[in-house]
Design a protein around this motif. Structure first.
Motif, PDB file in Angstrom:
ATOM      1  N   PRO A  33       0.667  -1.069  -0.028  1.00  0.00           N
ATOM      2  CA  PRO A  33       0.180   0.215  -0.044  1.00  0.00           C
ATOM      3  C   PRO A  33       0.896   1.409  -0.054  1.00  0.00           C
ATOM      4  O   PRO A  33       0.595   2.356  -0.759  1.00  0.00           O
ATOM      5  CB  PRO A  33      -0.934  -0.133   1.313  1.00  0.00           C
ATOM      6  CG  PRO A  33       0.102  -1.094   2.063  1.00  0.00           C
ATOM      7  CD  PRO A  33       0.566  -1.986   1.340  1.00  0.00           C
ATOM      8  N   ARG A  34       1.819   1.126   0.789  1.00  0.00           N
ATOM      9  CA  ARG A  34       2.741   2.570   0.704  1.00  0.00           C
ATOM     10  C   ARG A  34       3.455   2.704  -0.613  1.00  0.00           C
ATOM     11  O   ARG A  34       3.270   3.808  -1.141  1.00  0.00           O
ATOM     12  CB  ARG A  34       4.102   2.357   1.582  1.00  0.00           C
ATOM     13  CG  ARG A  34       4.772   3.380   1.662  1.00  0.00           C
ATOM     14  CD  ARG A  34       5.934   3.409   2.775  1.00  0.00           C
ATOM     15  NE  ARG A  34       6.744   4.724   2.679  1.00  0.00           N
ATOM     16  CZ  ARG A  34       7.848   4.925   3.692  1.00  0.00           C
ATOM     17  NH1 ARG A  34       8.164   3.742   4.563  1.00  0.00           N
ATOM     18  NH2 ARG A  34       8.469   5.816   3.308  1.00  0.00           N
ATOM     19  N   PHE A  74      -5.673  -2.871  -2.129  1.00  0.00           N
ATOM     20  CA  PHE A  74      -5.777  -2.803  -0.531  1.00  0.00           C
ATOM     21  C   PHE A  74      -6.153  -4.090   0.020  1.00  0.00           C
ATOM     22  O   PHE A  74      -5.812  -4.433   0.998  1.00  0.00           O
ATOM     23  CB  PHE A  74      -6.333  -1.693  -0.080  1.00  0.00           C
ATOM     24  CG  PHE A  74      -5.541  -0.303  -0.177  1.00  0.00           C
ATOM     25  CD1 PHE A  74      -4.225  -0.413  -0.760  1.00  0.00           C
ATOM     26  CD2 PHE A  74      -5.840   0.955   0.069  1.00  0.00           C
ATOM     27  CE1 PHE A  74      -3.444   0.853  -0.861  1.00  0.00           C
ATOM     28  CE2 PHE A  74      -5.454   2.023   0.082  1.00  0.00           C
ATOM     29  CZ  PHE A  74      -4.138   2.028  -0.467  1.00  0.00           C
ATOM     30  N   TRP A 125      -9.527   3.471   3.182  1.00  0.00           N
ATOM     31  CA  TRP A 125      -8.479   3.885   2.861  1.00  0.00           C
ATOM     32  C   TRP A 125      -8.067   4.211   1.317  1.00  0.00           C
ATOM     33  O   TRP A 125      -7.534   5.349   1.186  1.00  0.00           O
ATOM     34  CB  TRP A 125      -7.269   2.704   3.139  1.00  0.00           C
ATOM     35  CG  TRP A 125      -6.816   2.312   4.641  1.00  0.00           C
ATOM     36  CD1 TRP A 125      -7.496   3.193   5.692  1.00  0.00           C
ATOM     37  CD2 TRP A 125      -6.197   1.229   5.113  1.00  0.00           C
ATOM     38  NE1 TRP A 125      -7.190   2.665   6.885  1.00  0.00           N
ATOM     39  CE2 TRP A 125      -6.183   1.514   6.421  1.00  0.00           C
ATOM     40  CE3 TRP A 125      -5.675   0.395   4.384  1.00  0.00           C
ATOM     41  CZ2 TRP A 125      -5.595   0.499   7.215  1.00  0.00           C
ATOM     42  CZ3 TRP A 125      -4.961  -0.412   5.185  1.00  0.00           C
ATOM     43  CH2 TRP A 125      -4.923  -0.743   6.759  1.00  0.00           C
ATOM     44  N   PHE A 128       0.247   2.840   7.356  1.00  0.00           N
ATOM     45  CA  PHE A 128       0.594   1.211   6.763  1.00  0.00           C
ATOM     46  C   PHE A 128       1.405   0.403   7.558  1.00  0.00           C
ATOM     47  O   PHE A 128       1.281  -0.733   7.704  1.00  0.00           O
ATOM     48  CB  PHE A 128       0.826   1.535   5.173  1.00  0.00           C
ATOM     49  CG  PHE A 128      -0.124   1.971   4.276  1.00  0.00           C
ATOM     50  CD1 PHE A 128      -1.243   1.600   4.322  1.00  0.00           C
ATOM     51  CD2 PHE A 128       0.209   3.297   3.549  1.00  0.00           C
ATOM     52  CE1 PHE A 128      -2.414   2.372   3.536  1.00  0.00           C
ATOM     53  CE2 PHE A 128      -0.852   3.681   2.577  1.00  0.00           C
ATOM     54  CZ  PHE A 128      -2.009   3.135   2.821  1.00  0.00           C
ATOM     55  N   GLN A 187       0.124  -1.268  10.549  1.00  0.00           N
ATOM     56  CA  GLN A 187      -0.860  -2.390  10.599  1.00  0.00           C
ATOM     57  C   GLN A 187       0.278  -3.826  10.643  1.00  0.00           C
ATOM     58  O   GLN A 187      -0.194  -4.752  11.249  1.00  0.00           O
ATOM     59  CB  GLN A 187      -1.227  -2.600   9.250  1.00  0.00           C
ATOM     60  CG  GLN A 187      -1.993  -1.520   8.712  1.00  0.00           C
ATOM     61  CD  GLN A 187      -3.128  -1.380   9.465  1.00  0.00           C
ATOM     62  OE1 GLN A 187      -3.801  -2.051  10.054  1.00  0.00           O
ATOM     63  NE2 GLN A 187      -3.353   0.002  10.125  1.00  0.00           N
TER      64      GLN A 187
END
Length: 209
Positions: A93-94, A147, A164, A203, A206
């Motif tokens: 995700p980053r 995601f 998100w 992120f 998590q």
């Protein structure tokens, strides 16, 4: 002599294809006029770029709003082709947010006049869909799927994916809009780095939780 239904249908299909091709050419001409003359370009100027008349434009698009919608559809397809959505599920995700931001801002940087034209709906009696909402929704939906795949792979709850994704896409759009207002004052790489700094902790958290 009466023509057969097959002949009539064939002619109709060829005429429809000709009209579609002509419309696409006129949209390309409109895009060139916008890039050259700016987002406030008028129908007369677009017709001059296309080496035709306003009557022809109105025949194919109905009015300026119709031409605007056709240009928006073309630009949306162009933007989507420039974004890393095909690789989205292979990115964390980053990385996805950073690459998405860089690609989106690159479009703004390269095609500011076109971006401003698409972002400004024409006034008049013909209603037009909000172009920003439609394109950010399409992008957000695809990012949400990526995601979800990442969260699933990490054994995490998939529920945040939609929030998100649409939050990140909306954030990137807002930054791009502000970047234009400031005349692209900061380098694109620096803006992307700030976006990454904003989202990275969320992120990374998590994995730590």
């Amino acid at each position: 002599m009466k023509l057969s239904d097959d002949v009539v249908d064939g002619r109709a299909a060829r005429w429809e294809q000709h009209n579609a091709e002509r419309r696409n050419t006129l949209v390309d001409d409109a895009v060139r006029a916008i890039r050259k003359l700016g987002p406030g370009v008028g129908m007369d100027e677009i017709a001059a770029q296309a080496k035709t008349s306003k009557t022809v434009l109105y025949r194919h698009f109905g009015d300026k709003a119709g031409l605007y919608r056709a240009v928006v559809a073309s630009v949306h397809d162009y933007i989507l082709r420039k974004l890393p959505l095909d690789d989205a599920e292979r990115l964390g995700p980053r990385e996805l947010v950073a690459e998405l931001a860089d690609a989106y801002l690159a479009v703004v940087e390269r095609d500011r006049n076109l971006y401003l034209f698409v972002s400004s709906r024409p006034t008049g009696d013909t209603p037009t869909e909000d172009p920003v909402l439609s394109i950010t929704t399409r992008i957000g939906n695809e990012v949400a799927e990526a995601f979800r795949a990442w969260l699933r792979g990490e054994g995490l709850d998939e529920e945040p994916a939609n929030i998100w994704a649409h939050g990140a896409v909306g954030f990137i759009w807002a930054v791009a809009d502000r970047w234009i207002v400031t005349n692209l004052r900061r380098p694109r790489a620096e803006v992307v780095a700030y976006i990454d700094q904003f989202f990275a902790p969320a992120f990374e958290a998590q994995h730590r939780s």
